[in-house]
Write a protein that holds these residues in place. Structure first.
Motif, mmCIF file in Angstrom:
data_model
loop_
_atom_site.group_PDB
_atom_site.id
_atom_site.type_symbol
_atom_site.label_atom_id
_atom_site.label_comp_id
_atom_site.label_asym_id
_atom_site.label_seq_id
_atom_site.Cartn_x
_atom_site.Cartn_y
_atom_site.Cartn_z
ATOM 1 N N LEU A 21 -0.091 -10.802 2.868
ATOM 2 C CA LEU A 21 1.507 -10.852 3.540
ATOM 3 C C LEU A 21 2.325 -9.764 2.961
ATOM 4 C CD1 LEU A 21 3.371 -12.484 5.371
ATOM 5 C CD2 LEU A 21 3.825 -13.869 3.606
ATOM 6 N N ALA A 22 2.213 -9.694 1.303
ATOM 7 C CA ALA A 22 2.938 -8.736 0.759
ATOM 8 C C ALA A 22 2.579 -7.268 1.221
ATOM 9 C CB ALA A 22 2.680 -8.929 -0.639
ATOM 10 N N ARG A 23 1.314 -6.932 1.654
ATOM 11 C CA ARG A 23 0.801 -5.607 1.580
ATOM 12 C C ARG A 23 0.737 -5.222 3.273
ATOM 13 N NH1 ARG A 23 1.412 -1.850 -1.150
ATOM 14 N NH2 ARG A 23 -0.376 -0.951 -1.210
ATOM 15 N N HIS A 31 -2.970 -8.121 -9.107
ATOM 16 C CA HIS A 31 -4.178 -7.029 -8.986
ATOM 17 C C HIS A 31 -4.301 -6.628 -7.529
ATOM 18 C CE1 HIS A 31 -7.693 -5.579 -10.982
ATOM 19 N NE2 HIS A 31 -8.474 -5.737 -9.829
ATOM 20 N N LEU A 32 -4.317 -7.816 -6.803
ATOM 21 C CA LEU A 32 -4.590 -7.362 -5.415
ATOM 22 C C LEU A 32 -3.529 -6.263 -4.686
ATOM 23 C CD1 LEU A 32 -6.018 -10.600 -3.810
ATOM 24 C CD2 LEU A 32 -7.181 -8.520 -4.069
ATOM 25 N N ASN A 33 -2.255 -6.664 -5.246
ATOM 26 C CA ASN A 33 -0.999 -5.744 -4.710
ATOM 27 C C ASN A 33 -1.106 -4.455 -4.880
ATOM 28 O OD1 ASN A 33 0.282 -7.992 -3.133
ATOM 29 N ND2 ASN A 33 1.457 -8.463 -5.088
ATOM 30 N N GLN A 34 -1.938 -4.073 -6.278
ATOM 31 C CA GLN A 34 -2.155 -2.843 -6.661
ATOM 32 C C GLN A 34 -3.313 -2.111 -6.073
ATOM 33 O OE1 GLN A 34 -1.854 -2.243 -11.235
ATOM 34 N NE2 GLN A 34 -1.019 -4.456 -11.106
ATOM 35 N N LEU A 35 -4.357 -2.980 -5.603
ATOM 36 C CA LEU A 35 -5.662 -2.361 -4.821
ATOM 37 C C LEU A 35 -5.549 -2.095 -3.361
ATOM 38 C CD1 LEU A 35 -8.254 -4.303 -6.907
ATOM 39 C CD2 LEU A 35 -7.611 -2.193 -7.368
ATOM 40 N N LEU A 36 -4.656 -2.985 -2.961
ATOM 41 C CA LEU A 36 -4.792 -2.936 -1.237
ATOM 42 C C LEU A 36 -4.089 -1.899 -0.628
ATOM 43 C CD1 LEU A 36 -4.047 -6.749 -0.435
ATOM 44 C CD2 LEU A 36 -6.185 -5.698 -0.297
ATOM 45 N N LYS A 37 -4.389 -1.273 0.468
ATOM 46 C CA LYS A 37 -4.109 -0.208 1.115
ATOM 47 C C LYS A 37 -3.929 -0.394 2.516
ATOM 48 C CE LYS A 37 -7.154 3.027 -1.873
ATOM 49 N NZ LYS A 37 -8.222 4.050 -1.742
ATOM 50 N N PRO A 38 -3.070 0.195 3.176
ATOM 51 C CA PRO A 38 -2.766 -0.257 4.496
ATOM 52 C C PRO A 38 -4.157 -0.069 5.297
ATOM 53 C CG PRO A 38 -1.211 1.570 3.721
ATOM 54 C CD PRO A 38 -2.233 1.385 2.666
ATOM 55 N N ASP A 39 -4.335 -0.926 6.278
ATOM 56 C CA ASP A 39 -5.511 -0.867 7.265
ATOM 57 C C ASP A 39 -6.617 -1.464 6.607
ATOM 58 O OD1 ASP A 39 -4.511 0.216 9.368
ATOM 59 O OD2 ASP A 39 -4.823 2.384 8.873
#
Length: 251
Positions: free
Chosen positions: A171-173, A136-144
């Motif tokens: 770490l992934a994003r 879920h977080l991997n899909q939501l997170l944006k650079p910065d």
């Protein structure tokens, strides 16, 4: 680490923490240094009230910047009063999110402009949902983005599960991770080697931010009132530690 730490400890008053050499050495940062204009705060709370316990002071200065905040409530907090006839799980599922709504309003935030998402996961069972949370977080997170959640070693299974999931996703994003101790203020010794003091920083809070955080925490009636002879869920000494003119974070 387990909830046994929380239950076994009588708690540490603020007077004891004032003697902590490690805490005294934690460097000071301003809210704007942590979250400069244009950066988004993704705040991941295990239960209603954790968003204020973790970051009420930081949030208190974000009036007009609500578009820079994504608040994710993992559970509805229905497990805070096991076996209580007064605070049943059904009642808590309704009450605790309402308390959070009122608390956020006490911070002078415009909830119509705040992106607040509730996942309705089971209170007390977040470790089994870690893979879902990471995805879920991997899909939501944006650079910065600045991703803030409870510390991986906080002594509560839900707090630790969110910390682990957030660390993996950060770490992934490649986004900044900010972990916040909540229950550690209760069970840890003031210079406890189990805390990652080398990563410790204090977000400086002025009197206005602290006052707003105090008003916000007062909204959590279910967690602050005794229940049929049982002590409140949130002990007074814990609140005292979390209402100092800073918020302790691990970066």
């Amino acid at each position: 680490m387990s909830e046994n730490l929380i239950k076994a400890s009588e708690g540490r008053p603020w007077a004891a923490w004032q003697q902590s050499a490690h805490l005294a050495r934690a460097s000071w940062i301003t809210p704007d240094q942590l979250l400069p204009a244009g950066r988004r705060l993704v705040l991941l709370a295990p239960h209603p009230d954790d968003e204020i316990l973790m970051a009420g002071g930081l949030l208190a200065g974000l009036h007009g910047r609500e578009q820079d905040v994504l608040l994710i409530s993992a559970t509805d907090g229905e497990g805070s009063h096991p076996e209580s006839a007064t605070w049943t799980e059904h009642r808590l599922r309704r009450q605790r999110p309402l308390e959070s709504r009122h608390a956020l309003q006490q911070l002078d935030l415009d909830l119509n402009r705040l992106d607040w998402r509730r996942l309705h996961l089971k209170d007390g069972a977040l470790p089994r949902d870690e893979a879902f949370l990471v995805n879920h977080l991997n899909q939501l997170l944006k650079p910065d983005d600045v991703l803030m959640t409870t510390w991986r070693g906080d002594g509560h299974c839900d707090h630790e599960a969110l910390g682990r999931a957030a660390a993996q996703a950060a770490l992934a994003r490649q986004v900044q991770l900010v972990e916040v101790p909540v229950w550690a203020w209760h069970w840890a010794q003031p210079d406890d080697p189990r805390l990652p003091w080398s990563r410790a920083h204090r977000i400086e809070l002025d009197e206005t931010r602290v006052a707003r955080k105090r008003r916000a925490l007062a909204a959590y009636h279910s967690q602050l009132e005794p229940d049929q002879g049982r002590a409140p869920v949130l002990p007074a000494h814990l609140l005292d530690c979390l209402l100092q003119p800073f918020e302790l974070v691990f970066l």
